[in-house]
Write a protein that holds these residues in place. Structure first.
Motif, mmCIF file in Angstrom:
data_model
loop_
_atom_site.group_PDB
_atom_site.id
_atom_site.type_symbol
_atom_site.label_atom_id
_atom_site.label_comp_id
_atom_site.label_asym_id
_atom_site.label_seq_id
_atom_site.Cartn_x
_atom_site.Cartn_y
_atom_site.Cartn_z
ATOM 1 N N UNK A 1 0.826 -1.213 0.000
ATOM 2 C CA UNK A 1 0.000 0.000 0.000
ATOM 3 C C UNK A 1 0.860 1.262 0.000
ATOM 4 N N UNK A 2 2.044 1.191 0.592
ATOM 5 C CA UNK A 2 2.948 2.332 0.553
ATOM 6 C C UNK A 2 3.526 2.519 -0.849
ATOM 7 N N UNK A 3 3.753 1.396 -1.553
ATOM 8 C CA UNK A 3 4.224 1.483 -2.940
ATOM 9 C C UNK A 3 3.172 2.153 -3.815
ATOM 10 N N UNK A 4 1.896 1.877 -3.557
ATOM 11 C CA UNK A 4 0.827 2.515 -4.325
ATOM 12 C C UNK A 4 0.828 4.026 -4.155
ATOM 13 N N UNK A 5 1.027 4.486 -2.919
ATOM 14 C CA UNK A 5 1.108 5.930 -2.655
ATOM 15 C C UNK A 5 2.330 6.530 -3.350
ATOM 16 N N UNK A 6 3.437 5.807 -3.315
ATOM 17 C CA UNK A 6 4.665 6.271 -3.962
ATOM 18 C C UNK A 6 4.458 6.462 -5.461
ATOM 19 N N UNK A 7 3.832 5.495 -6.121
ATOM 20 C CA UNK A 7 3.611 5.612 -7.564
ATOM 21 C C UNK A 7 2.645 6.752 -7.894
ATOM 22 N N UNK A 8 1.690 7.012 -7.019
ATOM 23 C CA UNK A 8 0.805 8.156 -7.233
ATOM 24 C C UNK A 8 1.601 9.464 -7.175
ATOM 25 N N UNK A 9 2.563 9.536 -6.267
ATOM 26 C CA UNK A 9 3.388 10.751 -6.183
ATOM 27 C C UNK A 9 4.289 10.892 -7.403
ATOM 28 N N UNK A 10 4.782 9.775 -7.924
ATOM 29 C CA UNK A 10 5.586 9.801 -9.149
ATOM 30 C C UNK A 10 4.744 10.339 -10.313
ATOM 31 N N UNK A 11 3.500 9.851 -10.409
ATOM 32 C CA UNK A 11 2.616 10.299 -11.496
ATOM 33 C C UNK A 11 2.352 11.799 -11.411
ATOM 34 N N UNK A 12 2.142 12.313 -10.200
ATOM 35 C CA UNK A 12 1.915 13.751 -10.021
ATOM 36 C C UNK A 12 3.129 14.560 -10.458
#
Length: 469
Positions: free
Chosen positions: A323-334
């Motif tokens: 779940x932390x990886x999911x948040x990380x990838x969302x920040x990368x996309x932003x």
């Protein structure tokens, strides 16, 4: 449609254009990785001569030829050898995770083992494999096919440790937050099969062993020429083991599980002498490595670029909490859509590895799921501000965690769709019931058995800001 069985359903909602790009890349990547095709490319039979890549074996000099194996991609690997050898194969025994209707063999018995937790059928099949090995002699040849999941599927604990003890040990360690290398340090040292113990048994009978492997270990390099025997093969039932009793003891202490694991397991691991150590080399065996974990990222990048989309491989070492990886990838996309770092949109960001889910109390579990589903649910909960962004995460062999689905795909509309259907993604993450949540909004990915097993494949697509969607 390719490997993804619910392709049409997945592109029927959300950002269809973004989803289609990702799913097309995944379909082609899985086709490239299919072990059945890859093994057929390098294995041939000419009369009594077995040709594997650049080496030859005279089968007329062998009394019996056996096929043994286990793993989540074992179906495809064994099918290739079973078809090639035909009536020259004396007998085969393999242990798979999922049996497909297309898994039809000539002389090979198939058993469905348990994964991620061992089961009784896998245990019985392992006993039959050991009996086959114990009946062999120096005139026999074993062809072994092994892929990820073999530690659970090929379950046969040492005397004094029961199948239930092994099952409990596996369950506790998988939920402890430990990495797979750490978990295997324990599992290999309580097994009659794993950590090279099966190969050691074959060696003691004087029989020859040719092994074929797919490595899902984080850190292994990409495959090169698969026609050439691989010198550094290790860490499966048929290969030398890099872990030690000392490693297993360290893992028990690091994750503070000594009071939770079965007493029989802790006592053995803490007190076994050096004579019980797993084997560290097999210089006379021949091994071929068909795929490794980074391969999927390399193929996905190549295919993305063939489609005219910039692509980067962010990492082939992705580990940690899903779940932390999911948040990380969302920040990368932003970052990419807003500022063009580390690559300008539109683009594909690829990662491979093996994320995990820590569950210290089984009472928290209210449903089903797996690391890839948790990653994409977490991504969905964080990505609404990036129009068109879409993320897929699958376990490349086709089953994620405790489910029979490969993983999930979500985009910047998924959170709103979940709210409209009364689905609370945050609650699903807390209760480890992401399968039910993603199923409700139509975002689970279904492949069935893919013919490979190189752990997780994660693909993120980010369109240019303001792009027509």
């Amino acid at each position: 449609m390719g490997k993804i069985r619910n392709y049409d359903d997945l592109i029927s909602h959300g950002y269809s254009h973004s989803r289609k790009i990702i799913l097309d890349i995944v379909n082609r990547t899985l086709d490239e990785l299919d072990a059945y095709s890859r093994m057929k490319q390098i294995i041939h039979l000419e009369d009594d001569t077995l040709i594997i890549g650049e080496k030859k074996w005279d089968l007329s000099q062998k009394k019996n030829i056996y096929l043994i194996g286990a793993g989540k991609a074992c179906n495809a690997m064994a099918k290739a050898i079973d078809e090639i050898l035909g009536d020259k194969l004396t007998k085969g025994i393999i242990i798979v995770k999922v049996l497909e209707k297309t898994d039809v063999y000539n002389k090979t018995e198939v058993y469905v083992g348990g994964h991620p937790l061992p089961n009784h059928e896998g245990y019985l099949a392992s006993k039959k494999i050991l009996q086959l090995v114990d009946s062999a002699d120096s005139d026999d040849l074993f062809l072994a096919v092994v892929s990820g999941g073999s530690s659970s599927l090929m379950s046969c604990p040492i005397d004094g440790i029961t199948l239930e003890d092994e099952k409990v040990t596996t369950d506790i360690m998988l939920k402890s937050g430990a990495g797979i290398y750490e978990i295997n340090a324990i599992r290999r040292h309580i097994s009659q099969m794993n950590g090279g113990m099966l190969a050691k048994r074959i060696q003691e009978k004087g029989a020859e062993l040719i092994g074929f492997g797919i490595s899902d270990a984080v850190g292994n390099p990409p495959t090169q020429n698969i026609r050439i025997p691989y010198k550094n093969y290790s860490s499966t039932p048929i290969g030398p083991d890099k872990t030690t009793f000392e490693d297993a003891q360290h893992v028990i202490q690091k994750y503070n599980v000594q009071d939770r694991l079965p007493k029989s397991v802790v006592d053995y691991l803490m007190n076994a002498g050096p004579e019980k150590e797993t084997p560290k080399e097999f210089p006379d065996n021949t091994y071929y490595l068909i795929n490794t974990l980074p391969d999927s990222g390399i193929y996905a990048k190549k295919i993305s670029e063939e489609l005219g989309i910039k692509a980067i491989i962010l990492s082939s070492y992705l580990e940690g909490e899903s779940k932390e990886a999911g948040i990380f990838f969302a920040s990368i996309a932003k970052e990419i859509q807003e500022y063009g770092n580390p690559v300008k949109a539109p683009c594909i960001v690829i990662s491979t590895g093996e994320t995990t889910t820590e569950i210290l109390d089984n009472r928290l579990i209210k449903g089903h799921g797996g690391p890839s589903q948790e990653l994409t649910a977490s991504f969905a909960a964080s990505i609404a501000a990036v129009p068109g962004a879409c993320m897929l995460s699958i376990d490349s062999e086709g089953t994620d965690g405790t489910t029979q689905v490969a993983g999930g795909i979500t985009d910047a509309t998924s959170m709103e769709q979940a709210k409209n259907k009364g689905v609370d993604l945050f609650s699903a993450l807390r209760s480890h019931s992401c399968y039910e949540a993603l199923s409700e909004i139509g975002d689970i990915v279904i492949t069935g058995n893919t013919g490979t097993n190189v752990c997780d494949l994660n693909i993120l697509y980010i369109p240019k800001k303001g792009e027509q969607l």
